[in-house]
Scaffold this motif. Sequence first.
Motif, short mmCIF file in Angstrom:
data_model
loop_
_atom_site.label_atom_id
_atom_site.label_comp_id
_atom_site.label_asym_id
_atom_site.label_seq_id
_atom_site.Cartn_x
_atom_site.Cartn_y
_atom_site.Cartn_z
N LEU A 19 0.84 -1.19 0.00
CA LEU A 19 0.00 0.00 0.00
C LEU A 19 0.88 1.24 0.00
O LEU A 19 1.79 1.37 0.82
CB LEU A 19 -0.93 0.01 1.21
N VAL A 20 0.60 2.15 -0.94
CA VAL A 20 1.41 3.35 -1.09
C VAL A 20 0.58 4.63 -1.03
O VAL A 20 1.12 5.73 -1.17
CB VAL A 20 2.25 3.32 -2.39
N GLY A 21 -0.73 4.49 -0.83
CA GLY A 21 -1.58 5.68 -0.76
C GLY A 21 -2.94 5.34 -0.21
O GLY A 21 -3.34 4.16 -0.19
N MET A 22 -3.66 6.38 0.23
CA MET A 22 -4.98 6.16 0.81
C MET A 22 -5.80 7.44 0.73
O MET A 22 -5.25 8.54 0.67
CB MET A 22 -4.86 5.72 2.26
N ILE A 23 -7.11 7.23 0.71
CA ILE A 23 -8.04 8.35 0.80
C ILE A 23 -9.27 7.86 1.54
O ILE A 23 -9.80 6.79 1.23
CB ILE A 23 -8.39 8.94 -0.59
N GLY A 24 -9.68 8.60 2.55
CA GLY A 24 -10.84 8.24 3.34
C GLY A 24 -11.73 9.44 3.56
O GLY A 24 -11.24 10.52 3.90
N LEU A 25 -13.02 9.25 3.34
CA LEU A 25 -13.99 10.33 3.51
C LEU A 25 -15.15 9.87 4.36
O LEU A 25 -15.59 8.73 4.25
CB LEU A 25 -14.52 10.80 2.15
N MET A 26 -15.64 10.77 5.19
CA MET A 26 -16.80 10.50 6.02
C MET A 26 -18.02 11.13 5.34
O MET A 26 -17.95 12.28 4.90
CB MET A 26 -16.61 11.10 7.41
N ILE A 27 -19.09 10.39 5.25
CA ILE A 27 -20.33 10.90 4.70
C ILE A 27 -21.15 11.44 5.87
O ILE A 27 -21.43 10.70 6.83
CB ILE A 27 -21.12 9.81 3.95
N ALA A 28 -21.52 12.71 5.81
CA ALA A 28 -22.21 13.34 6.94
C ALA A 28 -23.26 14.32 6.46
O ALA A 28 -23.10 14.93 5.40
CB ALA A 28 -21.18 14.06 7.81
N PRO A 29 -24.30 14.50 7.26
CA PRO A 29 -25.29 15.52 6.91
C PRO A 29 -24.64 16.91 6.93
O PRO A 29 -23.76 17.19 7.75
CB PRO A 29 -26.34 15.40 8.01
N PHE A 30 -25.11 17.76 6.03
CA PHE A 30 -24.62 19.14 5.99
C PHE A 30 -25.13 19.88 7.23
O PHE A 30 -26.28 19.69 7.66
CB PHE A 30 -25.11 19.82 4.70
N LEU A 31 -24.29 20.68 7.83
CA LEU A 31 -24.61 21.33 9.11
C LEU A 31 -25.89 22.17 9.05
O LEU A 31 -26.63 22.23 10.02
CB LEU A 31 -23.45 22.22 9.55
N PHE A 32 -26.13 22.82 7.93
CA PHE A 32 -27.25 23.76 7.85
C PHE A 32 -28.47 23.18 7.14
O PHE A 32 -29.47 23.87 6.95
CB PHE A 32 -26.80 25.05 7.18
N ASN A 33 -28.38 21.92 6.74
CA ASN A 33 -29.53 21.23 6.16
C ASN A 33 -29.27 19.74 6.28
O ASN A 33 -28.59 19.14 5.44
CB ASN A 33 -29.74 21.63 4.70
N GLN A 34 -29.78 19.14 7.32
CA GLN A 34 -29.53 17.73 7.63
C GLN A 34 -30.06 16.78 6.56
O GLN A 34 -29.75 15.60 6.58
CB GLN A 34 -30.15 17.38 8.99
N ASN A 35 -30.87 17.30 5.63
CA ASN A 35 -31.39 16.49 4.53
C ASN A 35 -30.40 16.35 3.38
O ASN A 35 -30.65 15.59 2.45
CB ASN A 35 -32.70 17.09 4.00
N ARG A 36 -29.32 17.07 3.43
CA ARG A 36 -28.30 17.03 2.38
C ARG A 36 -27.02 16.44 2.98
O ARG A 36 -26.66 16.73 4.12
CB ARG A 36 -28.00 18.44 1.85
N LYS A 37 -26.30 15.64 2.19
CA LYS A 37 -25.07 15.00 2.68
C LYS A 37 -23.85 15.52 1.94
O LYS A 37 -23.89 15.78 0.75
CB LYS A 37 -25.15 13.48 2.50
#
Length: 148
Positions: A60-78
């Motif tokens: 392994l020589v690289g990585m990318i990790g992202l968290m999927i989260a609701p948008f702070l000002f509209n919880q209906n959008r991610k």
Amino acid sequence: MEIRKATLADVPVIVSMSARFYPTTHYADWCEMDEASVAGLATGLIENDVFYVAERDGELVGMIGLMIAPFLFNQNRKFAVEIVWWVAPDARGSRIASQLLAVVEQPCRDAGAERIQMVHMPNSPPQAAALYRHAGYAESEISFTKDI
């Protein structure tokens, strides 16, 4: 070279790569990296969010990790928010970083995210910002931190 979805079997190497990455960040000035915390974070991202690795010749020589989260000002959008994006120094310049950045778009869409937010730290290589712009990202926020 292969870009693939990370598995739980990759977590020890992800922790090792994080230990190489962490001292290059300003976070290292604030506190030491805790390997158990990083392993837990990586496990959570692999199981619940988006995490990909770059593998070259079985290493392994690289990585990318992202968290999927609701948008702070509209919880209906991610949003997908970058947690880690790193390529080993000896593998840089080989398009791995751009391939990692590109591969996460569809999995983030599939998870319901409408936008990806990447981080650019004060000590990030200047080519990272250029790569963001080239890939269609726009500068959106600068944060400031204070010890209290």
